[in-house]
Design a protein around this motif. Structure first.
Motif, mmCIF file in Angstrom:
data_model
loop_
_atom_site.group_PDB
_atom_site.id
_atom_site.type_symbol
_atom_site.label_atom_id
_atom_site.label_comp_id
_atom_site.label_asym_id
_atom_site.label_seq_id
_atom_site.Cartn_x
_atom_site.Cartn_y
_atom_site.Cartn_z
ATOM 1 N N ASN A 279 0.803 -1.217 0.000
ATOM 2 C CA ASN A 279 0.000 0.000 0.000
ATOM 3 C C ASN A 279 0.839 1.272 0.000
ATOM 4 O OD1 ASN A 279 -2.337 -1.460 -0.062
ATOM 5 N ND2 ASN A 279 -2.756 -1.299 2.131
ATOM 6 N N ARG A 280 2.004 1.255 0.653
ATOM 7 C CA ARG A 280 2.853 2.446 0.701
ATOM 8 C C ARG A 280 4.309 2.001 0.859
ATOM 9 N NH1 ARG A 280 1.227 7.580 1.092
ATOM 10 N NH2 ARG A 280 -0.849 6.939 1.766
ATOM 11 N N LEU A 281 5.099 2.255 -0.178
ATOM 12 C CA LEU A 281 6.479 1.770 -0.213
ATOM 13 C C LEU A 281 7.468 2.929 -0.311
ATOM 14 C CD1 LEU A 281 6.104 -1.185 -2.761
ATOM 15 C CD2 LEU A 281 6.040 -1.313 -0.258
ATOM 16 N N HIS A 282 8.717 2.639 0.014
ATOM 17 C CA HIS A 282 9.797 3.611 -0.166
ATOM 18 C C HIS A 282 10.421 3.499 -1.560
ATOM 19 C CE1 HIS A 282 9.520 4.884 3.928
ATOM 20 N NE2 HIS A 282 9.854 3.716 4.409
ATOM 21 N N GLU A 283 10.362 2.300 -2.161
ATOM 22 C CA GLU A 283 10.846 2.099 -3.521
ATOM 23 C C GLU A 283 9.800 1.315 -4.291
ATOM 24 O OE1 GLU A 283 14.487 0.039 -6.101
ATOM 25 O OE2 GLU A 283 14.508 -0.054 -3.914
ATOM 26 N N PHE A 284 9.458 1.807 -5.479
ATOM 27 C CA PHE A 284 8.441 1.120 -6.283
ATOM 28 C C PHE A 284 8.646 1.433 -7.755
ATOM 29 C CE2 PHE A 284 6.813 5.230 -5.063
ATOM 30 C CZ PHE A 284 6.183 5.727 -6.193
ATOM 31 N N SER A 285 8.001 0.644 -8.600
ATOM 32 C CA SER A 285 8.103 0.798 -10.058
ATOM 33 C C SER A 285 6.924 1.606 -10.574
ATOM 34 C CB SER A 285 8.123 -0.572 -10.737
ATOM 35 O OG SER A 285 9.179 -1.359 -10.252
ATOM 36 N N LYS A 286 7.181 2.402 -11.603
ATOM 37 C CA LYS A 286 6.103 3.222 -12.172
ATOM 38 C C LYS A 286 6.428 3.559 -13.613
ATOM 39 C CE LYS A 286 5.205 7.301 -10.169
ATOM 40 N NZ LYS A 286 5.105 8.519 -11.011
ATOM 41 N N VAL A 287 5.393 3.572 -14.444
ATOM 42 C CA VAL A 287 5.501 4.100 -15.804
ATOM 43 C C VAL A 287 4.792 5.446 -15.820
ATOM 44 C CG1 VAL A 287 4.838 3.794 -18.217
ATOM 45 C CG2 VAL A 287 5.678 1.836 -16.892
ATOM 46 N N GLU A 288 5.497 6.466 -16.282
ATOM 47 C CA GLU A 288 5.001 7.843 -16.242
ATOM 48 C C GLU A 288 4.816 8.390 -17.653
ATOM 49 O OE1 GLU A 288 4.059 11.170 -13.542
ATOM 50 O OE2 GLU A 288 4.282 8.996 -13.361
ATOM 51 N N LEU A 289 3.767 9.181 -17.836
ATOM 52 C CA LEU A 289 3.531 9.917 -19.072
ATOM 53 C C LEU A 289 3.825 11.397 -18.830
ATOM 54 C CD1 LEU A 289 0.057 8.464 -20.160
ATOM 55 C CD2 LEU A 289 2.333 7.564 -20.698
ATOM 56 N N VAL A 290 4.523 12.033 -19.760
ATOM 57 C CA VAL A 290 4.816 13.465 -19.684
ATOM 58 C C VAL A 290 4.487 14.101 -21.021
ATOM 59 C CG1 VAL A 290 6.647 15.203 -19.492
ATOM 60 C CG2 VAL A 290 6.619 13.250 -17.924
ATOM 61 N N ARG A 291 3.785 15.222 -20.982
ATOM 62 C CA ARG A 291 3.494 15.975 -22.201
ATOM 63 C C ARG A 291 3.939 17.427 -22.037
ATOM 64 N NH1 ARG A 291 -1.723 14.542 -25.838
ATOM 65 N NH2 ARG A 291 -1.844 12.293 -25.495
ATOM 66 N N ILE A 292 4.490 17.975 -23.117
ATOM 67 C CA ILE A 292 4.792 19.399 -23.222
ATOM 68 C C ILE A 292 3.919 19.920 -24.353
ATOM 69 C CG2 ILE A 292 6.598 21.140 -23.485
ATOM 70 C CD1 ILE A 292 7.198 19.207 -21.212
ATOM 71 N N ASP A 293 3.132 20.957 -24.095
ATOM 72 C CA ASP A 293 2.142 21.376 -25.090
ATOM 73 C C ASP A 293 1.999 22.893 -25.094
ATOM 74 O OD1 ASP A 293 0.253 21.062 -27.069
ATOM 75 O OD2 ASP A 293 -1.016 19.696 -25.927
ATOM 76 N N LYS A 294 1.306 23.399 -26.130
ATOM 77 C CA LYS A 294 0.991 24.820 -26.162
ATOM 78 C C LYS A 294 -0.316 25.039 -25.392
ATOM 79 C CE LYS A 294 -0.798 24.327 -30.891
ATOM 80 N NZ LYS A 294 -0.636 24.812 -32.282
ATOM 81 N N PRO A 295 -0.510 26.214 -24.820
ATOM 82 C CA PRO A 295 -1.636 26.448 -23.911
ATOM 83 C C PRO A 295 -2.999 26.089 -24.479
ATOM 84 C CG PRO A 295 -0.080 28.255 -23.754
ATOM 85 C CD PRO A 295 0.414 27.377 -24.872
ATOM 86 N N GLU A 296 -3.256 26.449 -25.728
ATOM 87 C CA GLU A 296 -4.599 26.221 -26.276
ATOM 88 C C GLU A 296 -4.914 24.750 -26.521
ATOM 89 O OE1 GLU A 296 -2.067 27.809 -29.812
ATOM 90 O OE2 GLU A 296 -2.173 28.016 -27.618
#
Length: 424
Positions: A279-296
Motif C-alpha cells: 500500500n505504501r512503499l519507499h521504492e516502487f516501479s512506475k511508468v510515467e507519461l509526460v506531455r509538453i504542449d501549447k496552452p490552447e
C-alpha cells in the motif's frame, strides 16, 4: 512558479486561487513579492539612468580634452568614477532583490483552475466516474500480503533484512508479474504515440526545483548529500527536465514521452494499517507519461491522458473510479488534477494508482521551457504528467480481486506478457 505578470496584473485572482489551495499567509507573501519586484525595478531604473549618464560623460571627456578644457574633463572623469562605484552597489541590491523574490516565488503553489472544487482534503474530492468489473471473492478472501506469502510472490521480511521496511523483494511469478505490467504499460503508451525515455534515477537540485519537488518536498526525497543529488520520486522529474532552458518550435508540440523508472519516497510520517504490504512503499516501479504542449491544446492533451489511463484499467479488468481533486487535496504544482483509484475487494478500500495533472505554465516558468509561435514570439509551454501506471497498488488489486479457490487469475491482456494465466 507563478509569473510576475500573473501576480501584478491579476493579484485578486491569484489570492482567490491561493485561498482555494489553503495556502497560509497568502496576502503577506504576495505583498512581499510585489515589494521585492518594485525594489528590483526601481533599482534597475536607477542603474539604467546612471549607465546612460556614464556613457554620455565618457563621450564628452574626449571632446573636452581636444578643446583644452582639462579641468572640466577631470570633473567629468570624477563623476564617472563616482557613478561606477555607486552602480556596483545598485547592481548588488538589484541582484539581491531578484534572488529574494525568486526564493519567495518558489514557496507559492500553483493557482487551481476554476473547475477545481472547493475543499480541504480527500473527503471533499468529487467522484467523476466509476467503471470496471465487479468482483465476487470467496468468503475466506485474503489481502495481498497474505496471498504474496501463500504463493511465494513477494517477501517483505527479506526486504527488511536487505534494506528496511518498504523495500519488498519480488520473487518468481511475483517478479514476472511486475515485469509483465511494466512492458504492458510501455507498449500501450507506445501505441498511443509516446516516445520512450530511459532517464537517470538521480537528479541534481536544479531538476528538483524545475518541476517543483524542491523546496516543497525536500523532506520526502532521499538526498545523497556528498554529491548533492536526489533519488527521484517519479520519472516526471528527469523527463520534464529534458526541456529545461529549451525553446521548442510550435510544430514540435505536443511532445509525448513515457518512462519506466524505480521511484523513491521517504514517506515520512506514514504509519498504520494503510501502509501494510504494497500500500505504501519507499521504492516502487512506475511508468510515467509526460506531455509538453501549447496552452490552447493542453486541455485536450489532459483529456487524452485521462482516457489512456482509464483504458489501461479497463484492460486490466479492475473496478476503478476517477476523482476530481479539490483545492486542498491537490499537489503544490498542479492547476487541475484527477486521481484514479482501484477497488481492493479484500481490503474493502480504494487505492490510488494514478494522478493525471495539468500544471499550466507553472513548471514551464521554473524550467524556462518555451516555444516559438507562428509570429516568432516565445511563450511558456504547458506541462502535464500522469502515472500510467504505478505498480504496487495495481499488483495488490490484481492479486486480491482475482483470487479463486484454484489460484489467482491473470487478466487476459497480461497473459501474453506473463507467459501464464494463473498463479497457483
Amino acid at each position: 512558479m507563478l509569473t510576475i505578470k500573473q501576480i501584478t496584473e491579476n493579484t485578486e485572482a491569484v489570492l482567490r486561487g491561493l485561498e482555494k489551495k489553503h495556502f497560509k499567509n497568502a496576502k503577506e507573501t504576495i505583498d512581499q513579492v510585489i515589494a521585492l519586484n518594485n525594489k528590483r525595478r526601481s533599482t534597475q531604473n536607477e542603474l539604467d539612468k546612471n549607465l546612460a549618464e556614464v556613457n554620455s560623460l565618457s563621450r564628452t571627456i574626449g571632446q573636452l580634452m581636444k578643446e583644452g578644457r582639462k579641468e572640466e574633463a577631470e570633473t567629468a572623469r570624477a563623476r564617472v568614477a563616482e557613478l561606477k562605484e555607486g552602480n556596483k552597489e545598485l547592481d548588488a541590491a538589484m541582484t539581491q532583490a531578484a534572488t529574494d523574490m525568486q526564493n519567495v516565488l518558489y514557496t507559492i503553489p500553483n493557482i487551481p483552475y476554476d473547475s477545481v472544487p472547493e475543499g480541504v482534503g480527500a473527503e471533499d474530492n468529487v467522484v467523476e466516474k466509476m467503471g470496471g468489473m465487479e468482483t465476487e471473492l470467496p468468503k475466506d478472501a485474503l489481502p495481498h500480503w497474505e496471498l504474496a506469502k501463500k504463493y511465494d510472490l513477494i517477501d517483505f521480511d527479506l526486504g527488511v533484512k536487505i534494506t528496511g521496511a518498504g523495500f519488498p523483494v519480488y520473487k518468481g511469478k511475483g517478479a514476472q508479474l511486475q515485469r509483465a505490467l511494466i512492458n504492458f504499460f510501455l507498449d500501450e503508451a507506445r501505441k498511443s504515440g509516446y516516445t520512450e525515455i530511459m532517464p537517470p534515477t538521480v537528479v541534481n537540485a536544479a531538476s528538483g526545483y524545475g518541476t517543483g519537488q524542491l523546496p516543497d518536498k525536500e523532506g520526502q526525497m532521499y538526498h545523497c548529500e556528498v554529491d548533492d543529488l536526489y533519488l527521484i520520486p517519479t520519472a516526471e522529474v528527469p523527463v520534464t527536465n529534458i526541456y529545461r532552458d529549451v525553446i521548442l518550435e510550435e510544430k514540435q508540440l505536443p511532445i509525448m514521452n513515457c518512462a519506466y523508472t524505480q521511484c523513491f519516497r521517504r514517506e515520512a510520517g506514514s504509519y498504520g494499517k494503510d501502509v501494510r504490504g504494497l500500500n505504501r512503499l519507499h521504492e516502487f516501479s512506475k511508468v510515467e507519461l509526460v506531455r509538453i504542449d501549447k496552452p490552447e491544446h493542453s486541455k485536450q492533451s489532459h483529456q487524452e491522458m485521462l482516457d489512456h489511463v482509464e483504458g489501461l484499467l479497463q484492460k486490466l479488468e479492475l473496478p476503478y473510479r476517477i476523482l476530481r481533486l479539490c483545492g486542498g487535496d491537490m499537489s503544490f504544482t498542479a492547476a487541475l488534477c484527477f486521481d484514479f483509484e482501484v477497488y481492493s475487494e479484500a481490503q474493502k478500500r480504494w487505492l490510488e494508482v494514478s494522478s493525471v495533472s495539468n500544471f499550466d505554465t507553472y513548471q514551464a516558468n521554473r524550467l524556462k521551457c518555451r516555444y516559438r509561435n507562428a509570429e516568432k514570439k516565445t511563450e511558456l509551454c504547458h506541462t502535464l504528467n500522469g502515472s500510467a501506471l504505478a505498480l504496487p497498488r495495481i499488483v495488490a488489486a490484481l492479486l486480491e480481486n482475482n483470487q479463486t479457490p484454484e489460484g489467482i487469475r491473470i487478466p487476459k491482456a497480461l497473459v501474453p506478457y506473463c507467459g501464464f494465466d494463473m498463479i497457483d
